[in-house]
Design a protein around this motif. Structure first.
Motif, PDB file in Angstrom:
ATOM      1  N   LEU A   1      42.564  -3.155  -5.085  1.00 59.91           N
ATOM      2  CA  LEU A   1      43.852  -2.464  -5.229  1.00 59.91           C
ATOM      3  C   LEU A   1      45.002  -3.437  -4.997  1.00 59.91           C
ATOM      4  N   GLN A   2      44.782  -4.348  -4.031  1.00 53.23           N
ATOM      5  CA  GLN A   2      45.786  -5.363  -3.703  1.00 53.23           C
ATOM      6  C   GLN A   2      46.180  -6.206  -4.907  1.00 53.23           C
ATOM      7  N   THR A   3      45.167  -6.556  -5.696  1.00 55.23           N
ATOM      8  CA  THR A   3      45.431  -7.384  -6.872  1.00 55.23           C
ATOM      9  C   THR A   3      46.412  -6.681  -7.792  1.00 55.23           C
ATOM     10  N   PHE A   4      46.209  -5.384  -7.961  1.00 56.03           N
ATOM     11  CA  PHE A   4      47.150  -4.617  -8.778  1.00 56.03           C
ATOM     12  C   PHE A   4      48.511  -4.552  -8.094  1.00 56.03           C
ATOM     13  N   GLN A   5      48.509  -4.201  -6.813  1.00 51.92           N
ATOM     14  CA  GLN A   5      49.789  -4.001  -6.119  1.00 51.92           C
ATOM     15  C   GLN A   5      50.637  -5.272  -6.099  1.00 51.92           C
ATOM     16  N   ALA A   6      49.943  -6.405  -5.975  1.00 53.96           N
ATOM     17  CA  ALA A   6      50.667  -7.683  -5.973  1.00 53.96           C
ATOM     18  C   ALA A   6      51.356  -7.933  -7.301  1.00 53.96           C
ATOM     19  N   SER A   7      50.905  -7.220  -8.356  1.00 60.42           N
ATOM     20  CA  SER A   7      51.404  -7.470  -9.710  1.00 60.42           C
ATOM     21  C   SER A   7      52.562  -6.548 -10.099  1.00 60.42           C
ATOM     22  N   VAL A   8      52.866  -5.580  -9.243  1.00 62.77           N
ATOM     23  CA  VAL A   8      53.962  -4.657  -9.564  1.00 62.77           C
ATOM     24  C   VAL A   8      55.290  -5.387  -9.383  1.00 62.77           C
ATOM     25  N   LEU A   9      56.207  -5.176 -10.304  1.00 62.10           N
ATOM     26  CA  LEU A   9      57.509  -5.867 -10.246  1.00 62.10           C
ATOM     27  C   LEU A   9      58.228  -5.596  -8.928  1.00 62.10           C
ATOM     28  N   SER A  10      58.933  -6.612  -8.438  1.00 54.82           N
ATOM     29  CA  SER A  10      59.729  -6.441  -7.212  1.00 54.82           C
ATOM     30  C   SER A  10      61.093  -5.821  -7.499  1.00 54.82           C
ATOM     31  N   TRP A  11      61.555  -5.980  -8.728  1.00 52.46           N
ATOM     32  CA  TRP A  11      62.911  -5.544  -9.106  1.00 52.46           C
ATOM     33  C   TRP A  11      63.990  -6.181  -8.224  1.00 52.46           C
ATOM     34  N   ASP A  12      63.688  -7.365  -7.733  1.00 55.81           N
ATOM     35  CA  ASP A  12      64.679  -8.080  -6.915  1.00 55.81           C
ATOM     36  C   ASP A  12      65.672  -8.795  -7.829  1.00 55.81           C
ATOM     37  N   MET A  13      66.754  -8.107  -8.118  1.00 53.66           N
ATOM     38  CA  MET A  13      67.788  -8.680  -8.981  1.00 53.66           C
ATOM     39  C   MET A  13      68.996  -9.123  -8.164  1.00 53.66           C
ATOM     40  N   GLN A  14      68.826  -9.049  -6.820  1.00 59.97           N
ATOM     41  CA  GLN A  14      69.987  -9.351  -5.974  1.00 59.97           C
ATOM     42  C   GLN A  14      69.988 -10.789  -5.452  1.00 59.97           C
ATOM     43  N   SER A  15      68.801 -11.355  -5.205  1.00 63.73           N
ATOM     44  CA  SER A  15      68.764 -12.733  -4.694  1.00 63.73           C
ATOM     45  C   SER A  15      69.608 -13.590  -5.632  1.00 63.73           C
ATOM     46  N   PRO A  16      70.323 -14.563  -5.066  1.00 65.81           N
ATOM     47  CA  PRO A  16      71.308 -15.295  -5.876  1.00 65.81           C
ATOM     48  C   PRO A  16      70.710 -15.895  -7.155  1.00 65.81           C
ATOM     49  N   ASP A  17      69.584 -16.587  -7.038  1.00 66.55           N
ATOM     50  CA  ASP A  17      68.977 -17.182  -8.242  1.00 66.55           C
ATOM     51  C   ASP A  17      68.611 -16.106  -9.264  1.00 66.55           C
ATOM     52  N   ASN A  18      68.021 -15.035  -8.772  1.00 63.12           N
ATOM     53  CA  ASN A  18      67.600 -13.966  -9.680  1.00 63.12           C
ATOM     54  C   ASN A  18      68.806 -13.365 -10.396  1.00 63.12           C
ATOM     55  N   ALA A  19      69.851 -13.113  -9.643  1.00 61.59           N
ATOM     56  CA  ALA A  19      71.063 -12.534 -10.242  1.00 61.59           C
ATOM     57  C   ALA A  19      71.644 -13.492 -11.273  1.00 61.59           C
ATOM     58  N   ALA A  20      71.618 -14.783 -10.938  1.00 61.05           N
ATOM     59  CA  ALA A  20      72.184 -15.777 -11.866  1.00 61.05           C
ATOM     60  C   ALA A  20      71.342 -15.858 -13.132  1.00 61.05           C
ATOM     61  N   LEU A  21      70.030 -15.817 -12.960  1.00 61.34           N
ATOM     62  CA  LEU A  21      69.166 -15.893 -14.145  1.00 61.34           C
ATOM     63  C   LEU A  21      69.364 -14.656 -15.020  1.00 61.34           C
ATOM     64  N   LEU A  22      69.457 -13.512 -14.380  1.00 60.81           N
ATOM     65  CA  LEU A  22      69.678 -12.272 -15.129  1.00 60.81           C
ATOM     66  C   LEU A  22      70.973 -12.361 -15.940  1.00 60.81           C
ATOM     67  N   ALA A  23      71.992 -12.900 -15.308  1.00 65.06           N
ATOM     68  CA  ALA A  23      73.276 -13.058 -16.012  1.00 65.06           C
ATOM     69  C   ALA A  23      73.098 -13.988 -17.218  1.00 65.06           C
ATOM     70  N   CYS A  24      72.301 -15.023 -17.014  1.00 61.35           N
ATOM     71  CA  CYS A  24      72.035 -15.969 -18.096  1.00 61.35           C
ATOM     72  C   CYS A  24      71.313 -15.270 -19.249  1.00 61.35           C
ATOM     73  N   TYR A  25      70.283 -14.488 -18.947  1.00 59.92           N
ATOM     74  CA  TYR A  25      69.570 -13.742 -19.996  1.00 59.92           C
ATOM     75  C   TYR A  25      70.524 -12.805 -20.736  1.00 59.92           C
ATOM     76  N   ARG A  26      71.358 -12.103 -19.950  1.00 61.10           N
ATOM     77  CA  ARG A  26      72.294 -11.168 -20.588  1.00 61.10           C
ATOM     78  C   ARG A  26      73.233 -11.910 -21.536  1.00 61.10           C
ATOM     79  N   PHE A  27      73.716 -13.056 -21.048  1.00 53.54           N
ATOM     80  CA  PHE A  27      74.612 -13.845 -21.893  1.00 53.54           C
ATOM     81  C   PHE A  27      73.919 -14.289 -23.173  1.00 53.54           C
ATOM     82  N   LEU A  28      72.721 -14.824 -23.015  1.00 52.75           N
ATOM     83  CA  LEU A  28      71.999 -15.354 -24.187  1.00 52.75           C
ATOM     84  C   LEU A  28      71.686 -14.245 -25.195  1.00 52.75           C
ATOM     85  N   ILE A  29      71.298 -13.096 -24.690  1.00 55.22           N
ATOM     86  CA  ILE A  29      70.986 -11.974 -25.593  1.00 55.22           C
ATOM     87  C   ILE A  29      72.249 -11.537 -26.330  1.00 55.22           C
TER      88      ILE A  29
END
Lengths: 572, 572
Positions: A482-510
């Protein structure tokens, strides 16, 4: 083009409250419908000349459970079951295909060249792990800018947790994810938001557990080998009904569920020596559906043959798919970014190969491949770029690694942006793998929840063997845990600075991709590779059809600054 | 079109009296040339990066015997041997490819549409059973009027007597038939007489005895099944050299032996999932040979798939063969003439099916076939009639019967004339089977002379099993018996009144075919089926391209007179 009538199998409720049960079992002496729990609970069925057995029963309600009894001895669920409420070994349940009311009349589908695809796994996409969970995240995806979601296979699999490629009831929605009506609501909601929905379907094999097809008829053949078990009988005796079974399935998702397209898993493993290849027959059936409904549908094949035949038009001797996955674009990009050279990455690693992928979508177009130990591929000369789906990650490329590492866990932040730009500024159809947009660091591991102990140990041993070549050390995570599956579920962490910056980059590129005419041109002459310097700098020019909008794109794959002079610019 | 260099295997004498030995054995640690009998008799060979081993030896004479020693332990003949003087298990012998001097410079080949083909088996054609025997009969064939001979496979087989499909040395001329120079003399003489020569070649399997290919490298694969043993590895790892082996073989017959064409046995069993199908690669290699030499070559595939892909041009997604055998024309004709309905004749029997064959060459173009138990075939819409070779008899259709009966033994005299006219007045390329022209009554039986006792009993048991379905009673003749072969040798009885009359009829029909413009038009619009009456009368109209010459041909398949009024004639 042949116009064929495909007999539906399954339990189909009609408006008069009657249910038509039909199942193909050409070699059986008798087939009986069994309604467990009801008073008069067996109904002998009538055979037609093609081997389909039928009975019409009044007073059946949605949810009614049933089995078929074969030759009076074998009690089996319906191969065309729409619902397996108790899983792969339990009874089938009648559904009402007309219960859900769509409100997407305005929607006419989406052409492949308009698609920016987001691939997701229902179970691992949200904490809920359901279709309703996906619906709740559609606004977030809309904000990201993607235009289509591609859902990993939804057919009923053994257990609750599965990638989907072990499905054994192609017509039944996996019972852990919700109901058929949930899926219809998802599609309806997506269409209301302007999003297309593609479903991944598996017609090259059946899963290893709960597969009762062979009890019904010659669905399988030993004339060909597949890595996943018996090949489907697409060209032997009795194959008409087998072909019809899968083509009906495709039509069900596209017509009844309003899906905008299908991603055909491993279409190179649809072994068929018929004059009318089953892929072509499927493509023609879908074309007829389009003509009848006025809704655009797309068929995308996963194929690793570098053979344009699959996507060439029928009049050019092709099978008529709209597009295909272009794995080698990924391999060229991934190996250059990570430096990995194990397994099939042995064939890749130079930036010039990525340049070749920008030119032809395929890297190997007839050259010798050291990994395959033979010449490989052909040149897709006449195919527009929008026939190829490219990605920096997908479920396979991430999940088939022993530790399921996404690029977010393998690469520094700047390289993630480079990967995003390479895919999104390409002339191909981009596909993102869920979580990629914010640099998810959780893995996407291979997970199962089979019930058959023998199968489980074989699978566990197989995974270890498989990774002997790929990774020097470490243990392969247990796919059954079960752990193997649970470890694979998205964190949805869009707040950490790098994550937020990357998300902004994807949005811009799209956004940039959608709005710059130069980036919307899928003709081959609209994209030119100008230079590959020091195995580090790739210079790409893109322009619109009228040469009004031109873009020079410089991809630097090195940590060092690169100097390049555009004077005397020559196409390489 | 890719232009590939194919490395030659074999022992090649050059003008300086040196011999280049080259053999492919990619997994061997060492390979040594062994010259039995000479003083210094072993020569270590050098391996190149593709796995070919080479050594150049001076002072080798034609006829010199040799083996290869693999890893110091296995002594084996050369897979690309040009001569096996002691049969399949003995040593290979060096030949001098330049020894024979051709005098056919004037000859530029023959287009398929000009061909009237005569199929023969070297051993059973004449009492001599040799290539010289064929040469002695060429004037008789010329007088008959045929324009091309097609020789059943000549590759070295086990024993002396064999149809040729058990060949195990594709480059070596079967030692019972004569020498390579005899074959060159045959081709040279034929060309002098204005006759083309086609050779039947087998690239879909190797024979069961004396096949040492697997000791050299991965020539075979288990990914596909064939009825005749292991499939050839045309698409797996290391397959480049395997493809080169067979393509080189084709080029040898066409170039060095001046053959005008090849008949590719069971081309549907060339299993290949590559983007460049091996049939297409072969066709392109032959096209390059034509361009280089200015000599026309034809490639005719035997295929039972009713799939025009094999004969479509490459730009239409085809494999580029010039023509194919059209078995269903035969089946429709044979079953209507004989009334037979067993085996695959189950699918035939109505005259309307022969009419369909006149229209499309195939009878099944997507309809359900009761024998195959599935829909079968596709419509060859864009293929001229001259891409299809038709026949009332051939080695397979006669020889695969338990008693090997020719039509001459099955049908009354009048019906033989009808069969001849149906084939020779058709818009297709006609093929006669040796002896057909005078109504030979001797059988053409399946014969072998294997040396392996296990194989012999398996074969004998297999033949009996096979005919359980085809014939109710009687014993299958023993293929190993000398008598079985001797009974199959042509009688050459052209004097008996019926035989002489039939021969005159064939001569007339061939002459008529050659000289009437209406019969020389291979366009689809030049042939119209007007009527099929009472399952007895088939009315065919043929005209030339300019509608100057028109012929109405009435085939009566009944003993009763048929009445037909041409007024208000409508195409059916």
């Amino acid at each position: 083009m042949t116009s064929r009538i495909y007999k539906c199998q399954g339990a189909l409720l009609n408006a008069r409250g009657e249910c038509q049960f039909r199942v193909w079992a050409p070699f059986r002496e008798n087939v009986t419908l069994l309604l467990p729990g009801s008073r008069e609970n067996t109904y002998p069925m009538q055979r037609d000349e093609e081997g389909y057995w039928e009975v019409l029963v009044a007073g059946i309600r949605p949810g009614a459970l049933y089995y078929y009894l074969l030759d009076g001895t074998l009690q089996r669920p319906d191969p065309a079951s729409r619902n397996q409420p108790e899983g792969v070994h339990g009874p089938s349940a009648v559904t009402d295909p007309a219960a859900f009311t769509f409100t997407d009349d305005h929607w006419t589908g989406m052409r492949l060249e308009e698609m920016i695809i987001y691939e997701l796994h229902t179970g691992a996409f949200t904490p809920e792990g359901t279709l309703q969970g996906i619906i709740s995240r559609l606004p977030a995806l809309l904000e990201l800018g993607i235009t289509a979601i591609e859902i990993m296979p939804l057919a009923q699999c053994p257990g609750r947790r599965n990638w989907g490629y072990d499905g054994v009831y192609p017509f039944a929605l996996h019972n852990a994810y919700g109901s058929a009506d949930d899926l219809k609501e998802l599609v309806n909601t997506a269409h209301a938001l302007g999003l297309a929905v593609i479903l991944d379907v598996v017609y090259n094999h059946q899963g290893p557990e709960g597969n009762y097809l062979q009890d019904y008829g010659p669905y399988f053949t030993d004339r060909y080998c597949t890595p996943w078990g018996q090949a489907i009988n697409f060209d032997g005796a009795w194959s008409d009904a087998v072909r019809a079974f899968y083509i009906q399935n495709a039509l069900m998702w596209l017509d009844e569920f309003h899906m905008d397209g299908l991603r055909l898993d491993a279409v190179h493993a649809y072994w068929d020596s018929s004059a009318l290849h089953v892929v072509q027959e499927l493509a023609e059936a879908v074309q007829q559906l389009e003509a009848r409904t006025g809704k655009k549908k797309v068929l995308i094949g996963e194929t690793d043959l570098n053979n344009p035949r699959y996507i060439n038009p029928v009049e050019k001797g092709g099978y008529g798919l709209h597009g295909q996955w272009a794995d080698e674009f990924h391999h060229a990009l991934h190996s250059r970014l990570t430096g990995e050279r194990n397994g099939y990455y042995e064939d890749f690693g130079c930036l010039s190969q990525l340049a070749a992928a920008f030119e032809h979508a395929y890297v190997y177009t007839g050259q010798y491949s050291p990994h395959r130990k033979r010449r490989f591929g052909a040149l897709p000369e006449h195919n527009p770029y929008s026939q190829f789906v490219v990605f920096a990650q997908n479920h396979d490329q991430v999940g088939n690694r022993m530790l399921g590492e996404r690029l977010g866990a393998l690469l520094p932040f700047e390289a993630l942006k480079l990967a995003a730009a390479t895919v999104l500024l390409s002339p191909f159809v981009p596909l993102l793998f869920m979580g990629e947009e914010y640099g998810e660091r959780r893995p996407f591991l291979f997970f199962t929840s089979h019930g058959d102990p023998q199968l489980i140990s074989a699978l566990q041993a197989g995974r270890k063997r498989e990774f002997a070549a790929f990774h020097a050390g470490g243990e392969a995570p247990d796919p059954q845990s079960l752990q193997t599956f649970q470890a694979s579920v998205l964190s949805w962490d869009m707040q950490s600075p790098d994550n937020a910056a990357l998300l902004a980059c994807y949005r811009f590129l799209i956004d940039f991709r959608k709005n710059r005419p130069a980036l919307r041109n899928d003709r081959r002459e609209g994209t030119r590779v100008h230079a590959v310097l020091n195995d580090a700098l790739l210079v790409l020019e893109r322009e619109d059809e009228h040469s009004q909008d031109r873009l020079l794109i410089l991809f630097n794959f090195d940590r060092q600054e690169q100097v390049w002079h555009s004077a005397g610019m020559q196409p390489v």
